[in-house]
Structure formats: structure tokens, C-alpha cells
Design a protein around this motif. Sequence first.
Motif, PDB file in Angstrom:
ATOM      1  N   ASN A   1     -35.714  56.598  54.279  1.00 21.08           N
ATOM      2  CA  ASN A   1     -35.737  55.246  54.824  1.00 21.08           C
ATOM      3  C   ASN A   1     -36.418  54.331  53.806  1.00 21.08           C
ATOM      4  O   ASN A   1     -37.420  54.726  53.190  1.00 21.08           O
ATOM      5  CB  ASN A   1     -36.509  55.232  56.144  1.00 21.08           C
ATOM      6  CG  ASN A   1     -36.389  53.906  56.871  1.00 21.08           C
ATOM      7  OD1 ASN A   1     -36.854  52.875  56.402  1.00 21.08           O
ATOM      8  ND2 ASN A   1     -35.773  53.937  58.043  1.00 21.08           N
ATOM      9  N   PRO A   2     -35.909  53.103  53.592  1.00 20.44           N
ATOM     10  CA  PRO A   2     -36.545  52.207  52.613  1.00 20.44           C
ATOM     11  C   PRO A   2     -38.016  51.929  52.894  1.00 20.44           C
ATOM     12  O   PRO A   2     -38.760  51.572  51.977  1.00 20.44           O
ATOM     13  CB  PRO A   2     -35.709  50.924  52.732  1.00 20.44           C
ATOM     14  CG  PRO A   2     -34.378  51.383  53.213  1.00 20.44           C
ATOM     15  CD  PRO A   2     -34.667  52.526  54.137  1.00 20.44           C
ATOM     16  N   ALA A   3     -38.450  52.100  54.146  1.00 20.22           N
ATOM     17  CA  ALA A   3     -39.864  51.885  54.464  1.00 20.22           C
ATOM     18  C   ALA A   3     -40.745  53.006  53.929  1.00 20.22           C
ATOM     19  O   ALA A   3     -41.954  52.823  53.762  1.00 20.22           O
ATOM     20  CB  ALA A   3     -40.055  51.756  55.977  1.00 20.22           C
ATOM     21  N   THR A   4     -40.147  54.177  53.671  1.00 21.96           N
ATOM     22  CA  THR A   4     -40.895  55.313  53.117  1.00 21.96           C
ATOM     23  C   THR A   4     -40.113  55.871  51.928  1.00 21.96           C
ATOM     24  O   THR A   4     -39.584  56.978  51.987  1.00 21.96           O
ATOM     25  CB  THR A   4     -41.120  56.406  54.179  1.00 21.96           C
ATOM     26  OG1 THR A   4     -39.845  56.893  54.641  1.00 21.96           O
ATOM     27  CG2 THR A   4     -41.895  55.869  55.365  1.00 21.96           C
ATOM     28  N   PRO A   5     -40.008  55.114  50.841  1.00 27.56           N
ATOM     29  CA  PRO A   5     -39.156  55.523  49.717  1.00 27.56           C
ATOM     30  C   PRO A   5     -39.647  56.801  49.052  1.00 27.56           C
ATOM     31  O   PRO A   5     -40.850  57.045  48.945  1.00 27.56           O
ATOM     32  CB  PRO A   5     -39.249  54.334  48.760  1.00 27.56           C
ATOM     33  CG  PRO A   5     -40.558  53.681  49.089  1.00 27.56           C
ATOM     34  CD  PRO A   5     -40.729  53.859  50.566  1.00 27.56           C
ATOM     35  N   ALA A   6     -38.693  57.616  48.621  1.00 34.97           N
ATOM     36  CA  ALA A   6     -39.038  58.853  47.922  1.00 34.97           C
ATOM     37  C   ALA A   6     -39.562  58.540  46.528  1.00 34.97           C
ATOM     38  O   ALA A   6     -39.175  57.554  45.900  1.00 34.97           O
ATOM     39  CB  ALA A   6     -37.825  59.772  47.845  1.00 34.97           C
ATOM     40  N   SER A   7     -40.439  59.412  46.038  1.00 37.24           N
ATOM     41  CA  SER A   7     -41.027  59.242  44.705  1.00 37.24           C
ATOM     42  C   SER A   7     -40.220  59.951  43.628  1.00 37.24           C
ATOM     43  O   SER A   7     -40.286  59.574  42.454  1.00 37.24           O
ATOM     44  CB  SER A   7     -42.461  59.776  44.698  1.00 37.24           C
ATOM     45  OG  SER A   7     -43.245  59.155  45.697  1.00 37.24           O
TER      46      SER A   7
ATOM     47  N   LEU B   1     -47.488  49.202  50.225  1.00 37.84           N
ATOM     48  CA  LEU B   1     -46.623  48.085  49.877  1.00 37.84           C
ATOM     49  C   LEU B   1     -45.701  48.472  48.726  1.00 37.84           C
ATOM     50  O   LEU B   1     -46.090  49.197  47.805  1.00 37.84           O
ATOM     51  CB  LEU B   1     -47.446  46.866  49.483  1.00 37.84           C
ATOM     52  CG  LEU B   1     -48.356  46.262  50.562  1.00 37.84           C
ATOM     53  CD1 LEU B   1     -48.942  44.951  50.075  1.00 37.84           C
ATOM     54  CD2 LEU B   1     -47.609  46.046  51.866  1.00 37.84           C
ATOM     55  N   ILE B   2     -44.469  47.966  48.787  1.00 40.06           N
ATOM     56  CA  ILE B   2     -43.456  48.245  47.773  1.00 40.06           C
ATOM     57  C   ILE B   2     -43.209  46.953  47.011  1.00 40.06           C
ATOM     58  O   ILE B   2     -42.996  45.902  47.620  1.00 40.06           O
ATOM     59  CB  ILE B   2     -42.151  48.731  48.427  1.00 40.06           C
ATOM     60  CG1 ILE B   2     -42.420  49.931  49.347  1.00 40.06           C
ATOM     61  CG2 ILE B   2     -41.111  49.085  47.380  1.00 40.06           C
ATOM     62  CD1 ILE B   2     -41.272  50.242  50.283  1.00 40.06           C
ATOM     63  N   HIS B   3     -43.240  47.015  45.700  1.00 35.31           N
ATOM     64  CA  HIS B   3     -43.040  45.770  44.961  1.00 35.31           C
ATOM     65  C   HIS B   3     -42.388  46.018  43.610  1.00 35.31           C
ATOM     66  O   HIS B   3     -42.479  47.096  43.032  1.00 35.31           O
ATOM     67  CB  HIS B   3     -44.365  45.034  44.761  1.00 35.31           C
ATOM     68  CG  HIS B   3     -45.422  45.838  44.060  1.00 35.31           C
ATOM     69  ND1 HIS B   3     -45.440  46.020  42.699  1.00 35.31           N
ATOM     70  CD2 HIS B   3     -46.493  46.511  44.548  1.00 35.31           C
ATOM     71  CE1 HIS B   3     -46.479  46.762  42.371  1.00 35.31           C
ATOM     72  NE2 HIS B   3     -47.136  47.089  43.474  1.00 35.31           N
TER      73      HIS B   3
ATOM     74  N   LEU C   1     -42.017  41.365  47.154  1.00 35.81           N
ATOM     75  CA  LEU C   1     -43.073  42.188  47.744  1.00 35.81           C
ATOM     76  C   LEU C   1     -42.601  42.606  49.129  1.00 35.81           C
ATOM     77  O   LEU C   1     -42.254  41.755  49.950  1.00 35.81           O
ATOM     78  CB  LEU C   1     -44.378  41.404  47.836  1.00 35.81           C
ATOM     79  CG  LEU C   1     -45.571  42.142  48.456  1.00 35.81           C
ATOM     80  CD1 LEU C   1     -46.022  43.275  47.545  1.00 35.81           C
ATOM     81  CD2 LEU C   1     -46.727  41.179  48.708  1.00 35.81           C
ATOM     82  N   THR C   2     -42.577  43.917  49.386  1.00 38.74           N
ATOM     83  CA  THR C   2     -42.038  44.438  50.643  1.00 38.74           C
ATOM     84  C   THR C   2     -43.131  45.102  51.461  1.00 38.74           C
ATOM     85  O   THR C   2     -43.883  45.938  50.954  1.00 38.74           O
ATOM     86  CB  THR C   2     -40.907  45.442  50.369  1.00 38.74           C
ATOM     87  OG1 THR C   2     -39.852  44.779  49.666  1.00 38.74           O
ATOM     88  CG2 THR C   2     -40.355  46.009  51.669  1.00 38.74           C
ATOM     89  N   PHE C   3     -43.201  44.719  52.739  1.00 40.17           N
ATOM     90  CA  PHE C   3     -44.113  45.340  53.696  1.00 40.17           C
ATOM     91  C   PHE C   3     -43.334  46.420  54.448  1.00 40.17           C
ATOM     92  O   PHE C   3     -42.393  46.110  55.180  1.00 40.17           O
ATOM     93  CB  PHE C   3     -44.642  44.306  54.692  1.00 40.17           C
ATOM     94  CG  PHE C   3     -45.616  43.323  54.116  1.00 40.17           C
ATOM     95  CD1 PHE C   3     -46.979  43.470  54.325  1.00 40.17           C
ATOM     96  CD2 PHE C   3     -45.175  42.240  53.367  1.00 40.17           C
ATOM     97  CE1 PHE C   3     -47.886  42.560  53.800  1.00 40.17           C
ATOM     98  CE2 PHE C   3     -46.066  41.322  52.836  1.00 40.17           C
ATOM     99  CZ  PHE C   3     -47.428  41.488  53.048  1.00 40.17           C
ATOM    100  N   PRO C   4     -43.702  47.705  54.290  1.00 40.23           N
ATOM    101  CA  PRO C   4     -43.015  48.777  55.015  1.00 40.23           C
ATOM    102  C   PRO C   4     -43.799  49.170  56.273  1.00 40.23           C
ATOM    103  O   PRO C   4     -45.018  49.351  56.226  1.00 40.23           O
ATOM    104  CB  PRO C   4     -43.008  49.920  53.999  1.00 40.23           C
ATOM    105  CG  PRO C   4     -44.213  49.673  53.145  1.00 40.23           C
ATOM    106  CD  PRO C   4     -44.592  48.223  53.248  1.00 40.23           C
TER     107      PRO C   4
END
Length: 480
Positions: A159-165, A371-373, A415-418
Motif C-alpha cells: 500500500n502506498p501508505a506503507t511503501p516497501a524499502s 512521512l514520505i517525501h 510531502l505525503t502523510f501516510p
Amino acid sequence: MTNTGTPAVWLDQAGSRAQQYFSEYSWGSVIFLDGVNTLERYSTGYQGSPTASPVSNVRTGSGTAGDPYTITTVTTLGSSGVQFTQIFSYVNGDRQILKRWELENTGSNTFNDLRFFHGGDSYFGGIDSARSWYDANNSMVYISNDSFAATGYMGFYANPATPASAYFAGFFDTGNIQAAAGQLSSTADANYRDAGYYLQWNRASLAPGARWAVEATEIWSDPGALQVFAPANDAVVPGQTITRSFSIQNFNAGSDVNAELALNTLPAGWSASIVSPASPVALSPLASQTVVVNITVAQDANPGDVQDIVLSATAGGVTNQASLRLEVAAIDFAISPTALDFGNVTVGNTAQQTISLSNGVGSLPLDVASLIHSLGAEFSLTADTCSNTTLPAAGACTVTLQYAPTQVGAANATLTFPFTAPVTTTRSVTVTGAGVTAPPVIPTAAVPVPIAGAAGAASLGVLGLAAWLGLRRRNKKDAA
């Protein structure tokens, strides 16, 4: 599902039921609580003897979209004080499984450099040989074989809210070795192999009382050489407009296809349109193409409403499709501002602004992940009280961004808030600014002028040009 959380999956294909993981249970999870320290490595069973101790394993639900079949497996990880919960959900008739994992630190120790892996050895369509792929558009690992009459693809994406590393897709034993060692190589092997795949998630730390949630989807498409890939399911609110990216791919290694694209008809108030590319789309052998879709949620949609956005691709009279499932959620939080503009900032200078996130009064606790950015070189986070936190009702947090332009011209970032609870979704803030040159500095000239001395005798002093001009204007006025 075993009591430690190792799953088995069967799929009806070409009139028969085929297991999708080799030897039924050749799939599972690996958890590292302390970097690559194997003394703090735990597994659900496939990668050796299970080191996750079972607590409960319960199935609930009726199999409908509003009440899916759900298997919740709870285990503990040794004496670490960490509880590991796995939740798999399935809607009867779907070709996908929603997978969610939660690591909750119920002990007194803080763990650092956590790593979580899920995957294994596939047996896709009852065939132990497959090509492996990675779709960067949807961060998906997937496999395909050459039996297009019976199979399409088998894939796994976060899910984009918990992106894989990191990820791996290829020879299954290579993936097993990498997961057991604590780091995936982010590679995919398009040659036919005895294939499997993994995804990896990382987290910097897990303090006492903290919880880490990860969510992903595993999917099996309909048979066919022309395939469609949908983005992860999402939560939306009434009136919201979103942009999502699908993909299409020609699995046939020997011929081109021209794919006609179409979207399904939606209820009144909902709308969806293909932004790009224009249809039909020409695909060479094994080639893929991103399809961008704009979607607007009905203003009068109610919480709990579910709507599928279906993209179809047709070639040679054969149609395949994939669905993005949107659920209308009762989300009561606010991000301010929703777009951040630094305006003009002189190159070499800096400027700071703050974004706030607030949970609604009377709302459920709001879990915020890291946070994803994509801030680039000129924007940076200087303060962040939102990442990996839980906001209670009426709670708030802030993020401070700095803009330090290094060149003249426009700059932009996202800047994305997951969010991982009460729903799993993301909200993004666009960040813009412009670097400008400093205004020219006009030097003040020194001009010698006569100045009356104390005794009335003339003496030569130095005044600035502006003062001298002012003195001349005043003298002319007095003379007039």
C-alpha cells in the motif's frame, strides 16, 4: 493458515484447483528487531523452524465486500515483548488477498533498525517456472509463465501508505537467502526460473508502546497475454478528486498488440477518465505502458460505500481488466495548508514554513507512519513531530520545511502523510518555491563638497552623494 502465520493459497484455474505456493506452505515472514542481528531474527515457519510463538488464529467474516473473510493470527516474538499480528482478508470471488501485519512493542526495550520480509517460493498456476518482473509504477513484484490460456500474473505490492524499502523477484532460493540475511537486492530476473518473490520494509526504531503497521496486496489476474495492473485499493472522502496510475503489459514475447482502453460506467456523481495515453496503445513484445486515470468521488457518497474503478484493455477480441477498489471513509482530520508555496527566495538564503496535521474532535486515534517525501536538494525537513505517532482525538502535530534555493528558477516537491489506522491511506501536500537573484546594490558615491567651518571659513569635507544632492536641493529652495 498455520498457527504461526504461514499461509497456503489455491486458485481455480482452467477448471482445476492449483496451489500457488510450492508445497502448499512455502511462504511466510521474517522479522529482524535489531538490524541483521540473527539473535533477534524471527520467522513464521517457512524459513526454518518457527520462532514466532502462537497466541491465537481465528477466522471471521462472511466473505462480502463489507464483511470479508478475515484470518487474524497473533504470535509473540520470543522474549522480546513484541507482539506480531497478521491479518489476511479476502472477498469471495475476488482474485486478491489484502495482507496486513502489525508489530506492537509491549515490552520495555526500544528496538532499532527493524526489518520485515514477506514472500517465498511460488508455484504459480501449478507450474514451477516463471519470469519475474518489477513494476516501478505500482512498486509491484510479479511473475508470469507462458500458459496464457490458464494464467495471467501473480503479484505482490505494498500500500502506498506503507511503501516497501526493497524487493526481490527471481530464483526462489536467492530470495530466501537474502531475506534470511536481512537485505533484498531490489532486482528482478525476467528469465524463466523456479521463481519466487519478496518485499522488504524497514523502520528506524520501535519504542515501548509503539506499533508498526504494514499493508500489502497479493493478486492473481485473469488469464491472457495482455494484462492490466491496478494500483492499491484506497480510502477516499466525498467530493475528493484523485489521480491514480494503472499499467498494461504485453506478455507475448513474439508479437505486438494494439490495446483499446476503456473504463467502467460509474454511478451518478462519480466520474473517471483516462488522462494518458490515447487509445489504442501499441505494445511491442513484453513491453508495458502506464495509464493515468483521474477519479472524482460523488459529493453525496456515504461512509462505507465501495466503488470499483475498472480499466479494461482489449486486443484481438480478448479483453482483460483490473480494478481499483475505493472505499468511502469517515475521515475527520485536516492538513493545513494543503499546498505550501514559499514564493520567491533569494539564492543563498533560506525560508521556513510549517504544515500542521490535526485529528478531529471525537475521532478515533489516527496512526501516522513515516512521512514520505521527494524533496530534492533544495527542500528539507527541519522538524517532524508527525512521523510514527498516534494522534488522539483533537490531537495535532507539525512538520517544518526549509527552502534553500541554490539556483534561479522554480522548484517543487511533494510531502505525503501516510495513515495506517483507522484507515490505510495517504494525503499529499505540494511544495513549491522559486529561487531569485538578489537585487543589485547601488553603491553610495563619496563626493567632496565645501562645508562651512565653525569659524565661518570654508573647509573641504566628504558627504555621501544622496546627502549632497539633498543639500543642493535645500539651498536652491532657500534661494528661491
